[in-house]
Design a protein around this motif. Structure first.
Motif, PDB file in Angstrom:
ATOM      1  N   PRO A 221       0.834  -1.110  -0.127  1.00  0.00           N
ATOM      2  CA  PRO A 221      -0.032  -0.016   0.220  1.00  0.00           C
ATOM      3  C   PRO A 221       0.812   1.240  -0.077  1.00  0.00           C
ATOM      4  N   GLU A 222       2.060   1.198   0.766  1.00  0.00           N
ATOM      5  CA  GLU A 222       2.888   2.432   0.693  1.00  0.00           C
ATOM      6  C   GLU A 222       3.311   2.821  -0.962  1.00  0.00           C
ATOM      7  N   GLU A 223       3.357   1.805  -1.666  1.00  0.00           N
ATOM      8  CA  GLU A 223       3.730   2.235  -3.145  1.00  0.00           C
ATOM      9  C   GLU A 223       2.637   2.797  -3.654  1.00  0.00           C
ATOM     10  N   ILE A 224       1.445   2.698  -3.377  1.00  0.00           N
ATOM     11  CA  ILE A 224       0.364   3.435  -4.060  1.00  0.00           C
ATOM     12  C   ILE A 224       0.284   4.998  -3.491  1.00  0.00           C
ATOM     13  N   ALA A 225       0.853   4.980  -1.953  1.00  0.00           N
ATOM     14  CA  ALA A 225       0.818   6.162  -1.444  1.00  0.00           C
ATOM     15  C   ALA A 225       1.760   7.042  -2.055  1.00  0.00           C
ATOM     16  N   GLU A 226       2.996   6.762  -2.533  1.00  0.00           N
ATOM     17  CA  GLU A 226       4.003   7.528  -2.995  1.00  0.00           C
ATOM     18  C   GLU A 226       3.495   8.227  -4.340  1.00  0.00           C
ATOM     19  N   ALA A 227       2.676   7.545  -5.070  1.00  0.00           N
ATOM     20  CA  ALA A 227       2.005   8.207  -6.169  1.00  0.00           C
ATOM     21  C   ALA A 227       1.046   9.094  -6.028  1.00  0.00           C
ATOM     22  N   VAL A 228       0.443   8.953  -4.926  1.00  0.00           N
ATOM     23  CA  VAL A 228      -0.587   9.937  -4.502  1.00  0.00           C
ATOM     24  C   VAL A 228       0.088  11.370  -3.912  1.00  0.00           C
ATOM     25  N   LEU A 229       1.131  10.913  -3.168  1.00  0.00           N
ATOM     26  CA  LEU A 229       1.780  11.984  -2.564  1.00  0.00           C
ATOM     27  C   LEU A 229       2.252  12.886  -3.797  1.00  0.00           C
ATOM     28  N   PHE A 230       3.016  12.348  -4.664  1.00  0.00           N
ATOM     29  CA  PHE A 230       3.433  13.358  -6.057  1.00  0.00           C
ATOM     30  C   PHE A 230       2.352  13.837  -6.609  1.00  0.00           C
ATOM     31  N   LEU A 231       0.992  13.436  -6.860  1.00  0.00           N
ATOM     32  CA  LEU A 231       0.347  14.133  -7.445  1.00  0.00           C
ATOM     33  C   LEU A 231      -0.297  15.057  -6.524  1.00  0.00           C
ATOM     34  N   ALA A 232      -0.196  14.976  -5.275  1.00  0.00           N
ATOM     35  CA  ALA A 232      -0.806  15.922  -4.394  1.00  0.00           C
ATOM     36  C   ALA A 232       0.284  16.946  -4.112  1.00  0.00           C
ATOM     37  N   SER A 233       1.410  17.065  -4.628  1.00  0.00           N
ATOM     38  CA  SER A 233       2.460  17.878  -4.380  1.00  0.00           C
ATOM     39  C   SER A 233       2.626  18.866  -5.266  1.00  0.00           C
ATOM     40  N   PRO A 234       3.252  20.098  -5.061  1.00  0.00           N
ATOM     41  CA  PRO A 234       3.618  21.002  -6.081  1.00  0.00           C
ATOM     42  C   PRO A 234       4.300  20.619  -7.317  1.00  0.00           C
ATOM     43  N   GLY A 235       4.833  19.465  -7.234  1.00  0.00           N
ATOM     44  CA  GLY A 235       5.595  18.820  -8.447  1.00  0.00           C
ATOM     45  C   GLY A 235       4.794  18.609  -9.433  1.00  0.00           C
ATOM     46  N   ALA A 236       3.400  18.557  -9.048  1.00  0.00           N
ATOM     47  CA  ALA A 236       2.281  18.088 -10.021  1.00  0.00           C
ATOM     48  C   ALA A 236       1.527  19.053 -10.324  1.00  0.00           C
ATOM     49  N   ASP A 237       1.953  20.259 -10.110  1.00  0.00           N
ATOM     50  CA  ASP A 237       1.059  21.361 -10.546  1.00  0.00           C
ATOM     51  C   ASP A 237       0.353  21.629 -11.915  1.00  0.00           C
ATOM     52  N   PHE A 238       1.335  21.068 -12.859  1.00  0.00           N
ATOM     53  CA  PHE A 238       1.167  21.162 -14.257  1.00  0.00           C
ATOM     54  C   PHE A 238       0.298  19.787 -14.871  1.00  0.00           C
ATOM     55  N   ILE A 239      -0.037  18.985 -13.931  1.00  0.00           N
ATOM     56  CA  ILE A 239      -0.550  17.593 -14.458  1.00  0.00           C
ATOM     57  C   ILE A 239      -1.847  17.798 -13.916  1.00  0.00           C
ATOM     58  N   THR A 240      -2.723  17.416 -14.969  1.00  0.00           N
ATOM     59  CA  THR A 240      -4.306  17.165 -14.498  1.00  0.00           C
ATOM     60  C   THR A 240      -4.811  16.171 -15.601  1.00  0.00           C
ATOM     61  N   GLY A 241      -5.869  15.552 -15.115  1.00  0.00           N
ATOM     62  CA  GLY A 241      -6.690  14.746 -15.979  1.00  0.00           C
ATOM     63  C   GLY A 241      -5.879  13.283 -16.349  1.00  0.00           C
ATOM     64  N   GLN A 242      -5.047  13.100 -15.492  1.00  0.00           N
ATOM     65  CA  GLN A 242      -4.103  11.812 -15.835  1.00  0.00           C
ATOM     66  C   GLN A 242      -4.668  10.750 -15.128  1.00  0.00           C
ATOM     67  N   THR A 243      -4.176   9.587 -15.632  1.00  0.00           N
ATOM     68  CA  THR A 243      -4.339   8.234 -14.648  1.00  0.00           C
ATOM     69  C   THR A 243      -2.881   7.464 -14.574  1.00  0.00           C
ATOM     70  N   LEU A 244      -2.409   7.610 -13.412  1.00  0.00           N
ATOM     71  CA  LEU A 244      -1.334   6.795 -13.389  1.00  0.00           C
ATOM     72  C   LEU A 244      -1.493   5.585 -12.673  1.00  0.00           C
ATOM     73  N   SER A 245      -0.987   4.359 -13.405  1.00  0.00           N
ATOM     74  CA  SER A 245      -1.161   3.061 -13.018  1.00  0.00           C
ATOM     75  C   SER A 245      -0.025   2.910 -12.088  1.00  0.00           C
ATOM     76  N   VAL A 246      -0.075   2.046 -11.095  1.00  0.00           N
ATOM     77  CA  VAL A 246       0.781   1.795 -10.133  1.00  0.00           C
ATOM     78  C   VAL A 246       0.664   0.226  -9.999  1.00  0.00           C
ATOM     79  N   SER A 247       1.023  -0.662 -10.896  1.00  0.00           N
ATOM     80  CA  SER A 247       0.647  -1.948 -10.889  1.00  0.00           C
ATOM     81  C   SER A 247       1.650  -3.103 -11.585  1.00  0.00           C
ATOM     82  N   GLY A 248       2.916  -2.645 -11.275  1.00  0.00           N
ATOM     83  CA  GLY A 248       4.147  -3.428 -11.465  1.00  0.00           C
ATOM     84  C   GLY A 248       4.157  -3.738 -13.103  1.00  0.00           C
ATOM     85  N   GLY A 249       3.697  -3.027 -13.811  1.00  0.00           N
ATOM     86  CA  GLY A 249       3.535  -3.351 -15.382  1.00  0.00           C
ATOM     87  C   GLY A 249       2.396  -3.983 -15.936  1.00  0.00           C
ATOM     88  N   LEU A 250       1.387  -4.261 -15.150  1.00  0.00           N
ATOM     89  CA  LEU A 250       0.276  -4.993 -15.482  1.00  0.00           C
ATOM     90  C   LEU A 250      -0.303  -4.529 -16.616  1.00  0.00           C
TER      91      LEU A 250
END
Ligand SMILES: NC(=O)c1ccc[n+]([C@@H]2O[C@H](COP(=O)([O-])OP(=O)(O)OC[C@H]3O[C@@H](n4cnc5c(N)ncnc54)[C@H](O)[C@@H]3O)[C@@H](O)[C@H]2O)c1
Length: 253
Positions: A221-250
């Motif tokens: 679950p911590e690996e999913i949280a890392e992606a959420v953390l990024f999308l919630a951060s100022p580093g993602a200010d210019f990212i919107t409407g995107q879907t980020l899979s965190v699924s080991g390449g599934l």
């Protein structure tokens, strides 16, 4: 600590992915409202966050009840005065061949996985619009991107979360609000354990998905949280409407 002083509402934060999201944000100095139908779990996560030295609030809420959600958001705003980040983590599923599934199960799957997202966003968005900022991260599933055996209705609900988030992202951008989706593959949580234990068939389905995953394991679950953390951060200010899979390449599309 780029998120210091922010406030997040983590819906479904009492356990599993939501708990990890709440803790990951709290470690960055984010005050957290943990909203869950399981009161003791929400309180336990609140206590964990407070032990990190960060402020937290536990709210018991049924996210499938619009009035309950509106009341909970009022309480959170009354307590913290602001919601900068909304993360929708609640989810539920029961594996069934569609032909054998019943409407009662459909309703429950749609309410927890999709309507809860509409309710929280509807309640929080006016506040974010008035402040001219906000980050919304909705948890979907790779089932919603590519389909999944015995999860037709769940996949439909998760696909709806993705389509809703893209459309909302277009509307919200003018208010400097970002809306993105994190799409986990199989993740080691109580939900996955419950689904796997449903029957010998569901165990086989889950094991087949693990075999089809290039990394040949489920996520922590911590690996999913890392992606959420990024999308919630100022580093993602210019990212919107995107879907980020965190699924080991599934899924790679
Ligand atoms: N675990 C996986 O393999 C997996 C894979 C893909 C997507 N997901 C998605 O990730 C999200 C988190 O799932 P998880 O595996 O951590 O599940 P989980 O069951 O471990 O946690 C879900 C949380 O949501 C809460 N919740 C459920 N219904 C609620 C309601 N009506 N009101 C308030 N709270 C409610 C639960 O009490 C629980 O705390 C869900 O959206 C799920 O669909 C999970």
């Amino acid at each position: 600590m780029k998120l210091q002083g922010k406030t997040a509402l983590v819906a479904g934060g009492g356990r599993g992915i939501g708990r990890s999201v709440a803790l990951a944000l709290a470690r960055e100095g984010v005050q957290i409202a943990v909203a869950d139908i399981l009161k003791e779990n929400a309180e336990a996560v609140r206590d964990e966050i407070e032990s990190l030295g960060t402020k937290a609030l536990a709210c018991k809420v049924d996210l499938t009840n619009r009035f309950d959600v509106e009341g909970m958001v009022e309480v959170v705003l009354g307590h913290f005065g602001q919601i900068d980040i909304l993360v929708n983590c609640a989810g539920w599923d029961k594996l069934d061949p569609f032909v054998e599934s019943n409407e009662e199960t459909w309703e429950k799957i749609l309410a927890i996985n999709f309507k809860s997202v509409l309710y929280t966003v509807k309640a929080v968005l006016p506040h974010m619009i008035s402040r001219g900022s906000g980050k919304i991260v909705n948890i979907s599933s790779d089932a919603g991107r590519v389909g999944s055996m015995w999860e037709a209705v769940y996949a439909g609900a998760k696909g709806a979360v993705i389509a809703f988030s893209k459309s909302l992202a277009r509307e919200a951008a003018r208010h400097k609000i970002n809306v993105n989706v994190v799409s986990p593959g199989l993740t080691d949580t109580p939900l996955l354990q419950a689904v796997r234990c449903q029957s010998p068939e569901t165990e086989k389905i889950i094991d087949a998905v693990i075999k089809a995953t290039p990394f040949r394991r489920v996520a922590k679950p911590e690996e999913i949280a890392e992606a959420v953390l990024f999308l919630a951060s100022p580093g993602a200010d210019f990212i919107t409407g995107q879907t980020l899979s965190v699924s080991g390449g599934l899924t790679m599309a």
